[in-house]
Design a protein around this motif. Structure first.
Motif, mmCIF file in Angstrom:
data_model
loop_
_atom_site.group_PDB
_atom_site.id
_atom_site.type_symbol
_atom_site.label_atom_id
_atom_site.label_comp_id
_atom_site.label_asym_id
_atom_site.label_seq_id
_atom_site.Cartn_x
_atom_site.Cartn_y
_atom_site.Cartn_z
ATOM 1 N N ASN A 220 92.597 -16.083 -75.903
ATOM 2 C CA ASN A 220 93.286 -14.815 -76.598
ATOM 3 C C ASN A 220 93.257 -12.810 -77.505
ATOM 4 O O ASN A 220 92.966 -13.171 -77.775
ATOM 5 C CB ASN A 220 94.473 -15.789 -77.556
ATOM 6 N N GLY A 221 93.251 -12.346 -76.309
ATOM 7 C CA GLY A 221 93.525 -10.907 -76.601
ATOM 8 C C GLY A 221 92.738 -10.158 -75.276
ATOM 9 O O GLY A 221 92.721 -11.109 -73.972
ATOM 10 N N PRO A 222 92.406 -8.608 -75.321
ATOM 11 C CA PRO A 222 91.694 -8.527 -74.515
ATOM 12 C C PRO A 222 90.672 -8.348 -73.701
ATOM 13 O O PRO A 222 89.964 -9.127 -74.816
ATOM 14 C CB PRO A 222 91.562 -6.715 -75.165
ATOM 15 N N TYR A 223 89.569 -7.697 -72.991
ATOM 16 C CA TYR A 223 88.668 -8.649 -72.352
ATOM 17 C C TYR A 223 87.214 -7.991 -73.623
ATOM 18 O O TYR A 223 86.649 -8.479 -73.341
ATOM 19 C CB TYR A 223 87.699 -7.776 -71.375
ATOM 20 N N GLU A 224 87.575 -7.168 -74.092
ATOM 21 C CA GLU A 224 86.665 -6.694 -75.760
ATOM 22 C C GLU A 224 86.113 -7.045 -76.537
ATOM 23 O O GLU A 224 84.977 -7.638 -77.397
ATOM 24 C CB GLU A 224 86.379 -5.158 -75.432
ATOM 25 N N THR A 225 87.594 -8.153 -76.291
ATOM 26 C CA THR A 225 86.819 -9.397 -77.965
ATOM 27 C C THR A 225 86.694 -10.633 -77.340
ATOM 28 O O THR A 225 86.978 -12.085 -77.801
ATOM 29 C CB THR A 225 88.435 -9.623 -78.269
ATOM 30 N N LEU A 226 86.225 -10.872 -75.777
ATOM 31 C CA LEU A 226 85.782 -11.449 -75.998
ATOM 32 C C LEU A 226 85.151 -12.655 -76.211
ATOM 33 O O LEU A 226 84.456 -13.692 -76.148
ATOM 34 C CB LEU A 226 85.798 -11.803 -73.755
ATOM 35 N N GLN A 227 83.580 -12.140 -76.365
ATOM 36 C CA GLN A 227 82.513 -13.180 -77.007
ATOM 37 C C GLN A 227 82.893 -14.281 -78.265
ATOM 38 O O GLN A 227 81.890 -15.121 -77.684
ATOM 39 C CB GLN A 227 81.601 -11.394 -78.113
ATOM 40 N N SER A 228 83.894 -13.431 -78.680
ATOM 41 C CA SER A 228 83.925 -14.884 -80.041
ATOM 42 C C SER A 228 84.693 -16.008 -78.962
ATOM 43 O O SER A 228 83.341 -16.825 -79.153
ATOM 44 C CB SER A 228 85.382 -14.861 -80.426
ATOM 45 N N THR A 229 84.615 -15.796 -77.529
ATOM 46 C CA THR A 229 85.208 -17.731 -76.892
ATOM 47 C C THR A 229 84.166 -17.627 -75.901
ATOM 48 O O THR A 229 83.562 -18.840 -75.540
ATOM 49 C CB THR A 229 86.241 -17.393 -75.950
ATOM 50 N N TYR A 230 83.600 -16.953 -75.772
ATOM 51 C CA TYR A 230 81.523 -16.497 -75.376
ATOM 52 C C TYR A 230 81.005 -17.675 -76.047
ATOM 53 O O TYR A 230 80.486 -18.664 -75.698
ATOM 54 C CB TYR A 230 80.612 -15.711 -74.916
ATOM 55 N N GLN A 231 81.008 -17.064 -77.408
ATOM 56 C CA GLN A 231 80.007 -18.118 -78.088
ATOM 57 C C GLN A 231 80.857 -19.444 -78.569
ATOM 58 O O GLN A 231 79.853 -20.180 -78.457
ATOM 59 C CB GLN A 231 80.255 -17.395 -79.422
ATOM 60 N N LYS A 246 74.047 -20.490 -65.417
ATOM 61 C CA LYS A 246 73.502 -18.967 -65.554
ATOM 62 C C LYS A 246 75.292 -18.114 -65.528
ATOM 63 O O LYS A 246 74.727 -17.117 -66.176
ATOM 64 C CB LYS A 246 72.895 -18.142 -64.319
ATOM 65 N N TRP A 247 76.285 -18.345 -65.404
ATOM 66 C CA TRP A 247 77.340 -16.660 -64.769
ATOM 67 C C TRP A 247 78.092 -17.995 -65.207
ATOM 68 O O TRP A 247 78.741 -19.091 -65.086
ATOM 69 C CB TRP A 247 77.460 -17.295 -63.537
ATOM 70 N N ILE A 248 78.896 -17.253 -66.901
ATOM 71 C CA ILE A 248 79.885 -16.990 -67.108
ATOM 72 C C ILE A 248 80.735 -16.020 -66.169
ATOM 73 O O ILE A 248 81.099 -15.491 -66.407
ATOM 74 C CB ILE A 248 79.768 -17.161 -68.855
ATOM 75 N N TYR A 249 83.101 -16.643 -66.274
ATOM 76 C CA TYR A 249 83.278 -16.215 -65.425
ATOM 77 C C TYR A 249 84.671 -16.047 -66.684
ATOM 78 O O TYR A 249 84.704 -16.902 -67.030
ATOM 79 C CB TYR A 249 84.099 -17.019 -64.624
ATOM 80 N N ALA A 250 85.324 -14.928 -66.616
ATOM 81 C CA ALA A 250 86.411 -14.878 -67.463
ATOM 82 C C ALA A 250 87.686 -14.026 -66.115
ATOM 83 O O ALA A 250 87.393 -13.282 -66.273
ATOM 84 C CB ALA A 250 85.675 -13.744 -68.839
ATOM 85 N N GLU A 251 88.545 -14.519 -66.983
ATOM 86 C CA GLU A 251 89.890 -14.283 -65.556
ATOM 87 C C GLU A 251 91.095 -14.010 -66.400
ATOM 88 O O GLU A 251 91.504 -15.303 -67.059
ATOM 89 C CB GLU A 251 89.060 -15.002 -64.074
ATOM 90 N N THR A 252 92.038 -13.308 -65.899
ATOM 91 C CA THR A 252 93.664 -12.843 -66.730
ATOM 92 C C THR A 252 94.075 -14.240 -65.972
ATOM 93 O O THR A 252 94.273 -14.467 -64.695
ATOM 94 C CB THR A 252 93.865 -12.001 -66.231
ATOM 95 N N VAL A 253 94.770 -15.146 -67.482
ATOM 96 C CA VAL A 253 95.400 -15.919 -65.972
ATOM 97 C C VAL A 253 96.854 -15.105 -66.581
ATOM 98 O O VAL A 253 98.339 -15.426 -66.009
ATOM 99 C CB VAL A 253 95.585 -17.643 -67.263
ATOM 100 N N VAL A 254 96.936 -15.268 -68.030
ATOM 101 C CA VAL A 254 98.647 -14.050 -68.072
ATOM 102 C C VAL A 254 98.293 -12.328 -68.570
ATOM 103 O O VAL A 254 97.527 -12.719 -69.953
ATOM 104 C CB VAL A 254 99.099 -14.341 -69.251
ATOM 105 N N GLY A 255 98.937 -12.181 -68.355
ATOM 106 C CA GLY A 255 98.651 -9.897 -68.094
ATOM 107 C C GLY A 255 99.947 -9.672 -68.483
ATOM 108 O O GLY A 255 100.701 -10.367 -69.176
ATOM 109 N N ASP A 256 99.594 -8.496 -67.693
ATOM 110 C CA ASP A 256 100.703 -7.794 -67.667
ATOM 111 C C ASP A 256 102.257 -8.060 -66.903
ATOM 112 O O ASP A 256 102.971 -7.480 -67.305
ATOM 113 C CB ASP A 256 100.161 -6.128 -67.511
ATOM 114 N N TRP A 257 101.570 -8.970 -66.221
ATOM 115 C CA TRP A 257 103.091 -9.088 -65.414
ATOM 116 C C TRP A 257 103.747 -10.498 -66.242
ATOM 117 O O TRP A 257 104.954 -10.450 -65.621
ATOM 118 C CB TRP A 257 102.823 -9.749 -63.507
ATOM 119 N N ALA A 258 102.904 -10.081 -67.369
ATOM 120 C CA ALA A 258 104.110 -11.765 -67.551
ATOM 121 C C ALA A 258 103.679 -11.276 -69.289
ATOM 122 O O ALA A 258 105.023 -11.905 -70.493
ATOM 123 C CB ALA A 258 102.919 -13.049 -68.060
ATOM 124 N N VAL A 259 103.130 -10.408 -70.168
ATOM 125 C CA VAL A 259 103.073 -9.490 -71.394
ATOM 126 C C VAL A 259 103.266 -8.282 -71.326
ATOM 127 O O VAL A 259 102.354 -7.585 -70.835
ATOM 128 C CB VAL A 259 102.435 -10.532 -72.082
#
Length: 274
Positions: A220-231, A246-259
């Protein structure tokens, strides 16, 4: 145009004014004027006062134009076809349009599939998944940006804008994200990443997100705050002895079209396991 006598009255019924012909074709007079100005479809007759008249047989030609417009053919190409029309040209045109329709149908099927998947994602979010969970994901094609060291919303917007343009009609709506090295992203605030959009088929600069089992969490939050969820995701995998990709994917489920605010974004974070 003046008609007199029985013969002329019969002849007059073969012609329609611009307004009458527009009504017959269910278009505005402006459309007929536009087609005439482009040399695509001109009146059969213009009298000495400048009034335009269309022969009733021109209705068939207008229907042909309408059908070709529905298929997305530009006016210049329609004009060229009408000037060169023949049974052979019609057969070739039909084959070309049939292939185009097949491609559009396939694209629409992919978009419907992706839209249905997005609806399921949102419903899943609304069920309040607070802890990481495992799920099966299908293979997808990701059109990726060049690597960048800046994983913030501004950088994402710039790169996504370029990717949408490059997708050239293959874009699947409302699915975009970021890919990075899972271990690097969890251990350091400085890591490279690529932004991506989902596309319907493989093309240059595409990677394949493989099908399989993924460990997933919602951020929950913008992309620049993702590290806590990565951890959180990597910690969960380590505690439960899960081998991860090797790879971790982060993709918007609820974005500007909803909030309204980026702080309210919900981002799905996944890494392949097993």
């Amino acid at each position: 145009m003046n008609f007199d006598g029985n013969s002329d009255r019969k002849q007059s019924r073969l012609y329609l004014t611009t307004g009458e012909f527009a009504k017959l074709c269910h278009v505005s007079k402006h459309t007929l004027f536009h087609y005439c100005d482009n040399g695509l479809f001109t009146p059969a007759y213009t009298d000495e006062n400048g009034y335009r008249y269309y022969h009733f047989l021109q209705y068939d030609t207008f229907l042909t134009i309408t059908q070709l417009r529905t298929l997305g053919m530009p006016l210049a190409e329609i004009k060229k076809y009408l000037e060169e029309r023949s049974p052979e040209h019609l057969a070739a045109l039909c084959e070309e349009q049939e292939n185009l329709i097949d491609r559009k149908i396939e694209q629409l099927k992919q978009m419907k599939k992706r839209t249905h998947s997005q609806k399921q994602e949102i419903e899943q979010v609304l069920n309040h998944y607070d802890a990481p969970f495992s799920e099966t994901q299908q293979k997808n094609y990701l059109l990726c940006s060049p690597p960048t060291e800046t994983a913030d919303d501004y950088a994402m917007t710039v790169h996504i804008g370029n990717l949408v343009h490059a997708a050239a009609g293959r874009l699947l709506a409302n699915f975009l994200g970021m890919i990075c090295n899972a271990d690097e992203a969890a251990c350091s605030t400085e890591y490279s990443c690529c932004f991506y959009v989902y596309v319907s088929s493989k093309q240059p600069n595409c990677i394949i997100k493989p099908a399989g089992t993924y460990l997933t969490a919602y951020h929950n939050g913008p992309y620049e705050t993702l590290q806590s969820t990565y951890q959180k995701l990597m910690s969960y995998a380590r505690i439960h002895h899960l081998e991860h990709g090797k790879w971790i994917y982060a993709e918007t489920v609820v974005g500007d079209w909803a909030v309204r605010k980026t702080q309210d974004y919900i981002i799905k974070v996944s890494v392949q396991t097993g």
